[in-house]
Write a protein that holds these residues in place. Sequence first.
Motif, PDB file in Angstrom:
ATOM      1  N   ARG A  18       0.843  -1.205   0.000  1.00 36.19           N
ATOM      2  CA  ARG A  18       0.000   0.000   0.000  1.00 36.19           C
ATOM      3  C   ARG A  18       0.877   1.255   0.000  1.00 36.19           C
ATOM      4  O   ARG A  18       2.024   1.214   0.427  1.00 36.19           O
ATOM      5  CB  ARG A  18      -0.916   0.012   1.232  1.00 36.19           C
ATOM      6  CG  ARG A  18      -1.845  -1.188   1.301  1.00 36.19           C
ATOM      7  CD  ARG A  18      -2.612  -1.191   2.599  1.00 36.19           C
ATOM      8  NE  ARG A  18      -3.525  -2.321   2.669  1.00 36.19           N
ATOM      9  CZ  ARG A  18      -4.769  -2.326   2.223  1.00 36.19           C
ATOM     10  NH1 ARG A  18      -5.251  -1.223   1.662  1.00 36.19           N
ATOM     11  NH2 ARG A  18      -5.530  -3.390   2.319  1.00 36.19           N
ATOM     12  N   ARG A  19       0.312   2.345  -0.455  1.00 38.20           N
ATOM     13  CA  ARG A  19       1.044   3.610  -0.473  1.00 38.20           C
ATOM     14  C   ARG A  19       0.794   4.357   0.837  1.00 38.20           C
ATOM     15  O   ARG A  19      -0.351   4.549   1.237  1.00 38.20           O
ATOM     16  CB  ARG A  19       0.603   4.473  -1.666  1.00 38.20           C
ATOM     17  CG  ARG A  19       0.943   3.869  -3.023  1.00 38.20           C
ATOM     18  CD  ARG A  19       0.606   4.830  -4.150  1.00 38.20           C
ATOM     19  NE  ARG A  19       0.975   4.269  -5.437  1.00 38.20           N
ATOM     20  CZ  ARG A  19       2.186   4.338  -5.975  1.00 38.20           C
ATOM     21  NH1 ARG A  19       3.159   4.940  -5.292  1.00 38.20           N
ATOM     22  NH2 ARG A  19       2.442   3.804  -7.148  1.00 38.20           N
ATOM     23  N   PHE A  20       1.870   4.749   1.497  1.00 38.92           N
ATOM     24  CA  PHE A  20       1.751   5.556   2.710  1.00 38.92           C
ATOM     25  C   PHE A  20       3.051   6.324   2.909  1.00 38.92           C
ATOM     26  O   PHE A  20       4.092   5.976   2.347  1.00 38.92           O
ATOM     27  CB  PHE A  20       1.430   4.689   3.943  1.00 38.92           C
ATOM     28  CG  PHE A  20       2.453   3.616   4.221  1.00 38.92           C
ATOM     29  CD1 PHE A  20       3.577   3.868   5.002  1.00 38.92           C
ATOM     30  CD2 PHE A  20       2.280   2.341   3.693  1.00 38.92           C
ATOM     31  CE1 PHE A  20       4.499   2.890   5.260  1.00 38.92           C
ATOM     32  CE2 PHE A  20       3.213   1.346   3.947  1.00 38.92           C
ATOM     33  CZ  PHE A  20       4.326   1.619   4.729  1.00 38.92           C
ATOM     34  N   LEU A  21       2.979   7.348   3.719  1.00 35.84           N
ATOM     35  CA  LEU A  21       4.136   8.194   3.972  1.00 35.84           C
ATOM     36  C   LEU A  21       5.217   7.402   4.714  1.00 35.84           C
ATOM     37  O   LEU A  21       4.938   6.762   5.726  1.00 35.84           O
ATOM     38  CB  LEU A  21       3.727   9.415   4.792  1.00 35.84           C
ATOM     39  CG  LEU A  21       4.831  10.444   5.080  1.00 35.84           C
ATOM     40  CD1 LEU A  21       5.343  11.067   3.783  1.00 35.84           C
ATOM     41  CD2 LEU A  21       4.320  11.515   6.034  1.00 35.84           C
ATOM     42  N   GLY A  22       6.436   7.435   4.186  1.00 35.06           N
ATOM     43  CA  GLY A  22       7.543   6.732   4.825  1.00 35.06           C
ATOM     44  C   GLY A  22       7.637   5.265   4.461  1.00 35.06           C
ATOM     45  O   GLY A  22       8.267   4.485   5.187  1.00 35.06           O
ATOM     46  N   ARG A  23       7.010   4.864   3.333  1.00 33.21           N
ATOM     47  CA  ARG A  23       7.030   3.457   2.956  1.00 33.21           C
ATOM     48  C   ARG A  23       8.451   2.981   2.661  1.00 33.21           C
ATOM     49  O   ARG A  23       8.821   1.868   3.030  1.00 33.21           O
ATOM     50  CB  ARG A  23       6.138   3.223   1.731  1.00 33.21           C
ATOM     51  CG  ARG A  23       6.052   1.763   1.331  1.00 33.21           C
ATOM     52  CD  ARG A  23       5.035   1.512   0.251  1.00 33.21           C
ATOM     53  NE  ARG A  23       5.416   2.135  -1.010  1.00 33.21           N
ATOM     54  CZ  ARG A  23       4.830   1.874  -2.183  1.00 33.21           C
ATOM     55  NH1 ARG A  23       3.811   1.021  -2.226  1.00 33.21           N
ATOM     56  NH2 ARG A  23       5.212   2.471  -3.291  1.00 33.21           N
ATOM     57  N   GLY A  24       9.256   3.826   2.025  1.00 34.10           N
ATOM     58  CA  GLY A  24      10.632   3.436   1.718  1.00 34.10           C
ATOM     59  C   GLY A  24      11.444   3.176   2.976  1.00 34.10           C
ATOM     60  O   GLY A  24      12.202   2.197   3.058  1.00 34.10           O
ATOM     61  N   LEU A  25      11.281   4.041   3.980  1.00 36.31           N
ATOM     62  CA  LEU A  25      11.991   3.857   5.244  1.00 36.31           C
ATOM     63  C   LEU A  25      11.513   2.591   5.951  1.00 36.31           C
ATOM     64  O   LEU A  25      12.328   1.840   6.517  1.00 36.31           O
ATOM     65  CB  LEU A  25      11.766   5.072   6.141  1.00 36.31           C
ATOM     66  CG  LEU A  25      12.407   5.019   7.531  1.00 36.31           C
ATOM     67  CD1 LEU A  25      13.922   4.906   7.422  1.00 36.31           C
ATOM     68  CD2 LEU A  25      12.003   6.234   8.355  1.00 36.31           C
ATOM     69  N   ALA A  26      10.202   2.351   5.909  1.00 34.82           N
ATOM     70  CA  ALA A  26       9.662   1.145   6.549  1.00 34.82           C
ATOM     71  C   ALA A  26      10.219  -0.113   5.890  1.00 34.82           C
ATOM     72  O   ALA A  26      10.576  -1.083   6.581  1.00 34.82           O
ATOM     73  CB  ALA A  26       8.133   1.162   6.472  1.00 34.82           C
ATOM     74  N   ARG A  27      10.316  -0.120   4.572  1.00 35.52           N
ATOM     75  CA  ARG A  27      10.889  -1.275   3.876  1.00 35.52           C
ATOM     76  C   ARG A  27      12.328  -1.501   4.300  1.00 35.52           C
ATOM     77  O   ARG A  27      12.753  -2.635   4.559  1.00 35.52           O
ATOM     78  CB  ARG A  27      10.811  -1.063   2.367  1.00 35.52           C
ATOM     79  CG  ARG A  27       9.422  -1.208   1.779  1.00 35.52           C
ATOM     80  CD  ARG A  27       9.461  -1.029   0.280  1.00 35.52           C
ATOM     81  NE  ARG A  27       8.142  -1.170  -0.319  1.00 35.52           N
ATOM     82  CZ  ARG A  27       7.906  -1.051  -1.627  1.00 35.52           C
ATOM     83  NH1 ARG A  27       8.893  -0.772  -2.457  1.00 35.52           N
ATOM     84  NH2 ARG A  27       6.678  -1.204  -2.097  1.00 35.52           N
ATOM     85  N   THR A  28      13.104  -0.429   4.364  1.00 38.05           N
ATOM     86  CA  THR A  28      14.513  -0.555   4.745  1.00 38.05           C
ATOM     87  C   THR A  28      14.655  -1.126   6.148  1.00 38.05           C
ATOM     88  O   THR A  28      15.485  -2.015   6.389  1.00 38.05           O
ATOM     89  CB  THR A  28      15.212   0.816   4.659  1.00 38.05           C
ATOM     90  OG1 THR A  28      15.049   1.343   3.342  1.00 38.05           O
ATOM     91  CG2 THR A  28      16.684   0.695   4.978  1.00 38.05           C
TER      92      THR A  28
END
Length: 319
Positions: A114-124
Amino acid sequence: MTTLTALPKTAPPPARTPKSSNTAKWKRRVPLLPALIFTIVVTQLPFVATLVISTFQWNILKPGERHFVGLSNFTFVFTDERLRTAVLNTVVLTASVVLISVVLGLGLAMLLDRRFLGRGLARTLLIAPFLVMPVAAALLWKHAIYNPDYGLLNGTLNAVYRLFGADNGPTVDWISSYPMPAVVISLVWQWTPFMMLILLAGLQAQPADVLEAARMDGASASATFRHITLPHLRQYLELGILLGTIYVVQTFDAVYTITQGGPGSQTTNLPYEIYLTMFRKYEYGQAAAAGVVVVLGSIVIATFALRTIASLFREEVSR
């Protein structure tokens, strides 16, 4: 009148003979020969040596009694009680880690899809446990989390007890009391990101038009997941389970570091039992035979994994 001059006919290119075709193939393969030779020397020759050693009764403490015994060591592998216990522990450990990791990885993958703010950081951050060295991860869980004196689990438990008016909470030796769950949880923490990455790739490969059509037809989220997403993820689930099984069945670091197979051989799996046979009992022949059995089992699992990967590639190419 103008006369038309006949154009000279060009001769057709000479047909390639089988000999020239074979020469061209070998020219393409020659640069790969050093890598092939290196792979054979590093992987196949040690395996052949292990096969040879597995046919000998060989205890390093009795060098004069080494002799050829044929397949007797393999008979010992399948009849010894300690090895049967190690096989059972290996099955329990592998099945628990792989299945729990797949379920948690699927949940995390659906959240990260899903799209949400900070998704890239959460994945990392979620991928980070998979990048930690296995021994470092095992030491982290053994000392920082499971330790009965200063571990995070007992500290949290004591804090909760204090909230309800107790002076102190119970002191639990998690590794001694729950050895197999202690190893399973540490490995699940490490392997869930791996499953998450595979399943996230599968989720992002879903055809958007099919999902849009399901929404237009009024399908609920649970029905869409059950009838569209889950069948689409079948091969990705199979791939994650097969690859996870190949790696987890060979787990040595966590068992050696956290429990050392105990207490009472409750967490002794095949790799650790092979280590004990080799470096504690010094029975080289028996350890080699057990190693051959593990390798052959891994090859069988890897064959299914390669077939799954090949089917995924064929499916992507056909789109």
